[in-house]
Design a protein around this motif. Structure first.
Motif, PDB file in Angstrom:
ATOM      1  N   GLY A 106     -47.615  -8.443 -70.977  1.00  0.00           N
ATOM      2  CA  GLY A 106     -46.284  -8.526 -71.570  1.00  0.00           C
ATOM      3  C   GLY A 106     -45.297  -7.592 -70.895  1.00  0.00           C
ATOM      4  N   ALA A 107     -45.745  -6.397 -70.550  1.00  0.00           N
ATOM      5  CA  ALA A 107     -44.871  -5.412 -69.902  1.00  0.00           C
ATOM      6  C   ALA A 107     -44.442  -5.873 -68.511  1.00  0.00           C
ATOM      7  CB  ALA A 107     -45.566  -4.057 -69.822  1.00  0.00           C
ATOM      8  N   GLU A 108     -45.336  -6.519 -67.775  1.00  0.00           N
ATOM      9  CA  GLU A 108     -44.989  -7.021 -66.436  1.00  0.00           C
ATOM     10  C   GLU A 108     -43.878  -8.067 -66.531  1.00  0.00           C
ATOM     11  OE1 GLU A 108     -45.951  -6.010 -63.481  1.00  0.00           O
ATOM     12  OE2 GLU A 108     -47.590  -4.681 -64.062  1.00  0.00           O
ATOM     13  N   VAL A 109     -43.996  -8.964 -67.478  1.00  0.00           N
ATOM     14  CA  VAL A 109     -42.967  -9.991 -67.670  1.00  0.00           C
ATOM     15  C   VAL A 109     -41.662  -9.337 -68.126  1.00  0.00           C
ATOM     16  CG1 VAL A 109     -42.291 -12.036 -68.997  1.00  0.00           C
ATOM     17  CG2 VAL A 109     -44.626 -11.827 -68.135  1.00  0.00           C
ATOM     18  N   ALA A 110     -41.750  -8.393 -69.063  1.00  0.00           N
ATOM     19  CA  ALA A 110     -40.549  -7.713 -69.556  1.00  0.00           C
ATOM     20  C   ALA A 110     -39.823  -6.988 -68.426  1.00  0.00           C
ATOM     21  CB  ALA A 110     -40.916  -6.730 -70.670  1.00  0.00           C
ATOM     22  N   ALA A 111     -40.565  -6.295 -67.573  1.00  0.00           N
ATOM     23  CA  ALA A 111     -39.950  -5.579 -66.451  1.00  0.00           C
ATOM     24  C   ALA A 111     -39.225  -6.551 -65.515  1.00  0.00           C
ATOM     25  CB  ALA A 111     -41.011  -4.794 -65.685  1.00  0.00           C
ATOM     26  N   ALA A 112     -39.844  -7.681 -65.242  1.00  0.00           N
ATOM     27  CA  ALA A 112     -39.212  -8.679 -64.376  1.00  0.00           C
ATOM     28  C   ALA A 112     -37.938  -9.236 -65.019  1.00  0.00           C
ATOM     29  CB  ALA A 112     -40.192  -9.806 -64.073  1.00  0.00           C
ATOM     30  N   LYS A 113     -37.968  -9.462 -66.310  1.00  0.00           N
ATOM     31  CA  LYS A 113     -36.796  -9.999 -67.010  1.00  0.00           C
ATOM     32  C   LYS A 113     -35.679  -8.960 -67.092  1.00  0.00           C
ATOM     33  CE  LYS A 113     -38.506 -14.050 -67.789  1.00  0.00           C
ATOM     34  NZ  LYS A 113     -37.975 -15.215 -67.075  1.00  0.00           N
ATOM     35  N   ILE A 114     -36.031  -7.681 -67.255  1.00  0.00           N
ATOM     36  CA  ILE A 114     -35.023  -6.612 -67.251  1.00  0.00           C
ATOM     37  C   ILE A 114     -34.336  -6.569 -65.893  1.00  0.00           C
ATOM     38  CG2 ILE A 114     -34.689  -4.103 -67.300  1.00  0.00           C
ATOM     39  CD1 ILE A 114     -36.967  -4.064 -69.460  1.00  0.00           C
ATOM     40  N   LYS A 115     -35.132  -6.632 -64.829  1.00  0.00           N
ATOM     41  CA  LYS A 115     -34.555  -6.608 -63.482  1.00  0.00           C
ATOM     42  C   LYS A 115     -33.649  -7.822 -63.266  1.00  0.00           C
ATOM     43  CE  LYS A 115     -35.523  -6.205 -58.603  1.00  0.00           C
ATOM     44  NZ  LYS A 115     -36.470  -5.922 -57.554  1.00  0.00           N
ATOM     45  N   GLN A 116     -34.109  -8.992 -63.676  1.00  0.00           N
ATOM     46  CA  GLN A 116     -33.333 -10.219 -63.522  1.00  0.00           C
ATOM     47  C   GLN A 116     -31.997 -10.124 -64.273  1.00  0.00           C
ATOM     48  OE1 GLN A 116     -35.137 -13.637 -65.425  1.00  0.00           O
ATOM     49  NE2 GLN A 116     -34.332 -15.009 -63.862  1.00  0.00           N
ATOM     50  N   THR A 117     -32.027  -9.626 -65.495  1.00  0.00           N
ATOM     51  CA  THR A 117     -30.803  -9.483 -66.282  1.00  0.00           C
ATOM     52  C   THR A 117     -29.884  -8.433 -65.662  1.00  0.00           C
ATOM     53  OG1 THR A 117     -31.980 -10.138 -68.281  1.00  0.00           O
ATOM     54  CG2 THR A 117     -29.881  -9.011 -68.595  1.00  0.00           C
ATOM     55  N   GLY A 118     -30.463  -7.331 -65.193  1.00  0.00           N
ATOM     56  CA  GLY A 118     -29.672  -6.297 -64.523  1.00  0.00           C
ATOM     57  C   GLY A 118     -28.981  -6.833 -63.276  1.00  0.00           C
ATOM     58  N   GLU A 119     -29.705  -7.645 -62.523  1.00  0.00           N
ATOM     59  CA  GLU A 119     -29.110  -8.257 -61.319  1.00  0.00           C
ATOM     60  C   GLU A 119     -27.937  -9.155 -61.702  1.00  0.00           C
ATOM     61  OE1 GLU A 119     -29.735  -7.644 -58.212  1.00  0.00           O
ATOM     62  OE2 GLU A 119     -31.771  -6.857 -58.135  1.00  0.00           O
ATOM     63  N   SER A 120     -28.114  -9.943 -62.764  1.00  0.00           N
ATOM     64  CA  SER A 120     -27.044 -10.859 -63.160  1.00  0.00           C
ATOM     65  C   SER A 120     -25.811 -10.099 -63.660  1.00  0.00           C
ATOM     66  CB  SER A 120     -27.533 -11.844 -64.221  1.00  0.00           C
ATOM     67  OG  SER A 120     -27.719 -11.202 -65.461  1.00  0.00           O
ATOM     68  N   LYS A 121     -26.011  -8.883 -64.171  1.00  0.00           N
ATOM     69  CA  LYS A 121     -24.870  -8.075 -64.652  1.00  0.00           C
ATOM     70  C   LYS A 121     -24.413  -7.059 -63.606  1.00  0.00           C
ATOM     71  CE  LYS A 121     -25.621  -8.649 -69.507  1.00  0.00           C
ATOM     72  NZ  LYS A 121     -25.404  -8.061 -70.808  1.00  0.00           N
ATOM     73  N   ARG A 122     -24.979  -7.157 -62.413  1.00  0.00           N
ATOM     74  CA  ARG A 122     -24.611  -6.286 -61.276  1.00  0.00           C
ATOM     75  C   ARG A 122     -24.788  -4.803 -61.584  1.00  0.00           C
ATOM     76  NH1 ARG A 122     -21.427  -9.676 -57.580  1.00  0.00           N
ATOM     77  NH2 ARG A 122     -21.110 -11.651 -58.641  1.00  0.00           N
ATOM     78  N   ILE A 123     -25.938  -4.493 -62.186  1.00  0.00           N
ATOM     79  CA  ILE A 123     -26.260  -3.093 -62.475  1.00  0.00           C
ATOM     80  C   ILE A 123     -26.869  -2.497 -61.205  1.00  0.00           C
ATOM     81  CG2 ILE A 123     -27.572  -1.518 -63.972  1.00  0.00           C
ATOM     82  CD1 ILE A 123     -25.549  -3.142 -65.553  1.00  0.00           C
ATOM     83  N   ARG A 124     -26.033  -2.186 -60.260  1.00  0.00           N
ATOM     84  CA  ARG A 124     -26.460  -1.609 -58.980  1.00  0.00           C
ATOM     85  C   ARG A 124     -25.447  -0.561 -58.563  1.00  0.00           C
ATOM     86  NH1 ARG A 124     -30.510  -3.033 -55.916  1.00  0.00           N
ATOM     87  NH2 ARG A 124     -31.655  -4.868 -56.495  1.00  0.00           N
ATOM     88  N   SER A 125     -25.935   0.462 -57.912  1.00  0.00           N
ATOM     89  CA  SER A 125     -25.015   1.462 -57.379  1.00  0.00           C
ATOM     90  C   SER A 125     -24.682   1.088 -55.932  1.00  0.00           C
ATOM     91  CB  SER A 125     -25.665   2.857 -57.433  1.00  0.00           C
ATOM     92  OG  SER A 125     -26.848   2.860 -56.671  1.00  0.00           O
ATOM     93  N   GLU A 126     -23.664   1.727 -55.404  1.00  0.00           N
ATOM     94  CA  GLU A 126     -23.290   1.446 -54.019  1.00  0.00           C
ATOM     95  C   GLU A 126     -24.271   2.062 -53.039  1.00  0.00           C
ATOM     96  OE1 GLU A 126     -20.041   2.993 -55.614  1.00  0.00           O
ATOM     97  OE2 GLU A 126     -19.895   1.013 -56.525  1.00  0.00           O
ATOM     98  N   ILE A 127     -24.979   3.098 -53.467  1.00  0.00           N
ATOM     99  CA  ILE A 127     -25.919   3.802 -52.599  1.00  0.00           C
ATOM    100  C   ILE A 127     -27.342   3.527 -53.069  1.00  0.00           C
ATOM    101  CG2 ILE A 127     -26.634   6.070 -51.755  1.00  0.00           C
ATOM    102  CD1 ILE A 127     -23.778   7.031 -52.308  1.00  0.00           C
ATOM    103  N   ALA A 128     -28.193   3.129 -52.136  1.00  0.00           N
ATOM    104  CA  ALA A 128     -29.616   2.923 -52.472  1.00  0.00           C
ATOM    105  C   ALA A 128     -30.278   4.285 -52.657  1.00  0.00           C
ATOM    106  CB  ALA A 128     -30.288   2.143 -51.353  1.00  0.00           C
ATOM    107  N   PRO A 129     -31.338   4.422 -53.406  1.00  0.00           N
ATOM    108  CA  PRO A 129     -32.099   3.376 -54.069  1.00  0.00           C
ATOM    109  C   PRO A 129     -31.442   2.985 -55.397  1.00  0.00           C
ATOM    110  CG  PRO A 129     -33.159   5.471 -54.479  1.00  0.00           C
ATOM    111  CD  PRO A 129     -31.983   5.739 -53.574  1.00  0.00           C
ATOM    112  N   HIS A 130     -31.570   1.740 -55.746  1.00  0.00           N
ATOM    113  CA  HIS A 130     -30.963   1.200 -56.953  1.00  0.00           C
ATOM    114  C   HIS A 130     -31.949   1.291 -58.112  1.00  0.00           C
ATOM    115  CE1 HIS A 130     -27.892  -0.269 -54.281  1.00  0.00           C
ATOM    116  NE2 HIS A 130     -28.827  -0.849 -53.554  1.00  0.00           N
ATOM    117  N   ILE A 131     -31.452   1.471 -59.317  1.00  0.00           N
ATOM    118  CA  ILE A 131     -32.340   1.614 -60.481  1.00  0.00           C
ATOM    119  C   ILE A 131     -33.196   0.378 -60.699  1.00  0.00           C
ATOM    120  CG2 ILE A 131     -30.896   3.319 -61.631  1.00  0.00           C
ATOM    121  CD1 ILE A 131     -30.029   1.099 -63.580  1.00  0.00           C
TER     122      ILE A 131
END
Length: 145
Positions: free
Chosen positions: A34-59
């Motif tokens: 369940g945690a593996e799926v949740a982590a993937a879905k969190i990342k997917q949702t974060g990507e869709s909301k552009r939760i990224r910084s201008e400098i890598a590494p990104h959260i």
């Protein structure tokens, strides 16, 4: 869906006793799945909301599924944002967990951009499915001995 067959009260009693004592390995497998799926879905949702910084590494590149932790009620697996990042070159590092928190809830200079809560709510069925499969397999093998 698991098919469960029993015959007689003695067998029913045995099965209920065994189902009341789910092995730690089964609980761990369910929690991790369940945690593996949740982590993937969190990342997917974060990507869709552009939760990224201008400098890598990104959260979103540092979402980590932790180890299984046993409790009296079963157990759990943490999902964390590991590591740090710098807002600008030469600045003090900031923990990715703090960056994630401030995106989720906002701060005095930034509006909230929730992505963890919505990911969990919108994908509840997908997160629970592999957990139910692990428990269901255990139940089926217990009932059909």
């Amino acid at each position: 869906m698991a098919r469960l067959e029993i015959s007689g009260l003695d067998e029913l009693d045995r099965v209920f006793r065994e189902l009341g004592n789910v092995p730690d390995a089964v609980t761990e497998r369910a929690c991790k799945a369940g945690a593996e799926v949740a982590a993937a879905k969190i990342k997917q949702t974060g990507e869709s909301k552009r939760i990224r910084s201008e400098i890598a590494p990104h959260i979103l590149d540092h979402i980590k599924v932790g180890k299984f932790k046993k409790t009296d009620g079963g157990g759990y697996v943490d999902i964390t944002f590991s590591g740090t990042q710098k807002k600008t070159k030469g600045s003090k590092p900031v923990q990715n967990s703090r960056v994630a928190f401030e995106n989720e809830y906002g701060n005095s200079t930034q509006s909230a951009r929730p992505f963890v809560g919505p990911a969990m709510a919108a994908n509840e069925d997908a997160i629970v499915r592999p957990m139910a499969d692990a428990i269901g397999s255990f139940m089926e093998s217990t009932w059909n001995k």
